[in-house]
Design an enzyme around this catalytic site. Structure first.
Site: not given
Length: 346
Positions: A163, A237, A342
């Site tokens: 990520r 998420s 994130e």
């Protein structure tokens, strides 16, 4: 080119935060962006697509730059094995996945219905069910904001990891991405050993799925546990799954025998050597802290996936941020682990 003042960003963030920016500039072409940045000195700006990985904590006082949303995919035939898809940054990413499945170009099926646009895929290194976009990116084209210069990056230039990319760190807000080229295969090899994909296929009597069947199954699994942003605002998420060293992992495992984990390799920053490390699902820790399905004012944690924070209705960015920080505090106190967002918080 679209250029407006005091522009509402309600339609540019999937959390459904009613915020605005002082100026909004939308580019229809790469040439428009290059000309603009070559002749304008810019500061206090935000690069934004559909905002699928963004939390706005209030009105943005600067300028938002965005590619116009449209479907533009150009197939560049390579050889008997593969094809390159050059995609405009404002193309909805899942439209590219659907196009690939329809045309027989494979490698994106496990990334089905990840929200957002093509440009964001290269920034975020999106991933799901054992697939990461870095493994199929061939080239990223961008405009340097300080000069208007066109630049093309190879995947190795972008330093992709879980990520992460240079676009999120040292290159943050330096480049306006215009095109991303994905290298896909003409031969379909299903990736089924992650999550419950294989079991879901088996429940339908499918052992050797087609690309269309794999995509449909991934969509069903995601829809069953993730809320639709059009119904309940969210950015997917919210937290990254933390990676811990072996000693900390063993200590936690002794306390929580049912703790799920995935063994990974991690680089020793000082020695440059690989060492054993363990990824622990953030959603499991949030659930163990009692947050799954709970709310803090109009902000809440999804009742089917604790990794997802949701706007229950009328939540401000500050409401979501307060919930984020409260969860981080509870996880830190219980597990000794600092959860990292994130989502891009602005």
């Amino acid at each position: 080119m679209k250029d407006e003042r005091e522009y509402s960003l309600l339609g540019h963030n999937t959390f459904g935060i009613d915020a605005k920016c002082s100026r909004y500039v939308e580019f229809a072409t790469e040439e428009e962006a290059a000309r603009f940045f070559a002749s304008n000195s810019v500061r206090d700006y935000l690069l934004l697509g559909s905002g699928s990985n963004l939390l706005l904590t209030g009105d943005y006082k600067g300028t938002v730059f965005s590619p116009r949303q449209r479907f533009e995919v150009e197939a560049e035939d390579g050889d008997a094995d593969g094809v390159s898809l050059r995609c405009w940054a404002g193309t909805v990413f899942d439209d590219v996945v659907e196009y690939g499945v329809r045309e027989g170009f494979h490698g994106l099926e496990n990334l089905s219905i990840i929200p957002g646009e093509v440009g964001a895929s290269a920034v975020q290194n999106i991933g799901a069910y054992g697939a990461e976009i870095k493994d199929v990116i061939e080239r990223v084209e961008a405009i340097e904001l300080s000069t208007g210069r066109k630049i093309a990056f190879a995947p190795d230039d972008c330093a992709y990891s879980y990520r992460q990319s240079k676009f999120k760190s040292e290159w943050r807000d330096r480049f306006f991405i215009t095109y991303v080229t994905y290298r896909l295969s003409k031969h379909f090899t299903p990736l089924m050993d992650y999550g419950n994909i294989r079991a879901a296929l088996a429940s339908k009597g499918i052992t050797e799925p087609t690309a269309r069947e794999l995509r449909a199954t991934v969509i069903e699994i995601r829809n069953a546990k993730l809320p639709d942003p059009k119904v309940e605002g969210n950015a997917g998420s919210f937290f990254m799954n933390p990676v811990v060293g072996e000693r900390q992992f063993r200590d936690l495992q002794a306390q929580y025998a049912d703790m799920p984990y995935y063994e990974v390799t991690s680089k020793d920053g000082q020695r440059g050597t690989e060492r054993r490390a363990f990824k622990i699902p953030a959603g499991w820790m949030i659930d163990r802290c009692g947050w799954k399905g709970k709310s803090l004012g109009p902000a809440g944690v999804h009742d089917k996936q604790a990794l997802v924070l949701v706007n229950r209705g009328g939540a401000s960015g500050q409401d979501i941020l307060r919930l984020c920080r409260t969860i981080q505090k509870d996880v830190r106190e219980r597990f000794g682990i600092e959860l990292k967002a994130e989502v891009n918080i602005r």
